[in-house]
Design an enzyme around this catalytic site. Structure first.
Site, mmCIF file in Angstrom:
data_model
loop_
_atom_site.group_PDB
_atom_site.id
_atom_site.type_symbol
_atom_site.label_atom_id
_atom_site.label_comp_id
_atom_site.label_asym_id
_atom_site.label_seq_id
_atom_site.Cartn_x
_atom_site.Cartn_y
_atom_site.Cartn_z
ATOM 1 N N GLU A 139 -8.090 2.239 -14.319
ATOM 2 C CA GLU A 139 -7.700 1.229 -15.299
ATOM 3 C C GLU A 139 -7.915 1.727 -16.724
ATOM 4 O O GLU A 139 -9.059 2.002 -17.108
ATOM 5 C CB GLU A 139 -8.509 -0.047 -15.084
ATOM 6 C CG GLU A 139 -8.191 -1.141 -16.092
ATOM 7 C CD GLU A 139 -9.071 -2.362 -15.938
ATOM 8 O OE1 GLU A 139 -8.716 -3.416 -16.494
ATOM 9 O OE2 GLU A 139 -10.125 -2.265 -15.269
ATOM 10 N N GLN A 200 -3.960 -7.719 -13.803
ATOM 11 C CA GLN A 200 -4.908 -8.691 -14.321
ATOM 12 C C GLN A 200 -4.394 -9.259 -15.636
ATOM 13 O O GLN A 200 -3.501 -8.682 -16.278
ATOM 14 C CB GLN A 200 -6.281 -8.046 -14.540
ATOM 15 C CG GLN A 200 -6.942 -7.591 -13.248
ATOM 16 C CD GLN A 200 -8.254 -6.876 -13.490
ATOM 17 O OE1 GLN A 200 -8.435 -6.183 -14.488
ATOM 18 N NE2 GLN A 200 -9.194 -7.035 -12.560
ATOM 19 N N GLU A 236 -8.872 -12.614 -15.193
ATOM 20 C CA GLU A 236 -10.099 -11.972 -15.659
ATOM 21 C C GLU A 236 -10.289 -12.339 -17.132
ATOM 22 O O GLU A 236 -10.058 -11.539 -18.025
ATOM 23 C CB GLU A 236 -10.039 -10.453 -15.479
ATOM 24 C CG GLU A 236 -11.376 -9.786 -15.743
ATOM 25 C CD GLU A 236 -11.311 -8.271 -15.672
ATOM 26 O OE1 GLU A 236 -12.238 -7.663 -15.111
ATOM 27 O OE2 GLU A 236 -10.329 -7.688 -16.176
#
Length: 255
Positions: A139, A200, A236
């Site tokens: 990520e 996300q 998130e």
């Protein structure tokens, strides 16, 4: 209908992880994910997942020395043994709770030596995770929240994924981070779709609920659906209020 996963690193993080899983199930989430579950017995977590019927989509490898500001180990020259131990820990825990993915955290580093170390760590992680059907995620993190983090762009992530060539190595596309790094979310989602293992989201720039800020998530979620992406999207976001009072966006965006 758009499906959502609750990231329990931020949502219901005042509760023990098994209870947070139950809270997410009661709130109508389709799945859960978390950051570092290791303080909780895997059997208890697996039990709560079974009760709710939710899957744990992903967990992270440990950050290292948190007091010293570390945020991952896998790209740090000289820390290879610790990085492998962190990967082993995550794979064992992930297998025990039937987690779908592990985010291997790179840490603060730069340069070709760090890249070589990270590549070896990811190759090790992919091989260790493959027998359990676990995907390895990487990520990019934005420079405002994580200045100096090794993985800092989708282009860098794409290059690493292609270089390693493991079928279970994918990109964690966090819309919050990518908007702050590069913007142009719709085109990036389209071009990177074959490499994406999880998406996300949170508002930008404050990382709050997704119904505010500079990103139109109604459009983003419709765009992902049009691309054929139908896995649960990871909520998130940080909240200054109790989690249950922040979930009005779910009905608006469910589609």
């Amino acid at each position: 209908m758009t499906k959502f996963s609750a990231n329990l690193g931020f949502l219901w993080n005042d509760l023990p992880l098994p209870d947070a899983i139950r809270a997410a199930g009661a709130a109508g989430f389709d799945a859960v994910e978390c950051h570092w579950p290791y303080a909780f017995d895997a059997a208890g977590v697996a039990e709560s997942l079974g009760e709710t019927g939710l899957q744990m989509l992903g967990i992270n490898t440990v950050r290292g020395d948190v007091a010293a500001g570390e945020n991952g180990l896998s790209a740090l020259p000289g820390r290879e043994e610790e990085a492998r131990a962190a990967i082993d820990q995550a794979v064992a825990y992930g297998a025990a709770i039937d987690a779908g993915a592990i985010h291997v955290m790179a840490g603060f580093a730069t340069g070709p030596e760090a890249e070589a170390v990270f590549v070896k760590a990811l190759e090790y992680a992919c091989a260790a995770a493959e027998p359990h059907g676990i995907t390895i995620l990487i990520e990019p993190l934005n420079p405002y929240d994580a200045p100096g983090y090794f993985l800092a762009s989708t282009g860098q992530a794409r290059s690493l994924i292609r270089k390693i060539g493991a079928p279970n190595l994918k990109l964690m596309f966090d819309c919050y981070h990518i908007q702050l790094i590069e913007g142009d979310l719709s085109h990036r989602l389209s071009s990177l779709l074959p490499l994406i293992g999880h998406v996300q989201f949170a508002s930008v720039p404050d990382r709050g609920t997704p119904d505010r800020g500079e990103v139109n998530y109604h459009h983003i979620f419709e765009h992902l659906a049009a691309l054929g992406y139908d896995a649960p999207l990871g909520a998130e976001y940080k909240s200054t209020a109790p989690t249950d009072s922040t979930l009005g966006w779910m009905k608006r965006f469910a589609g």
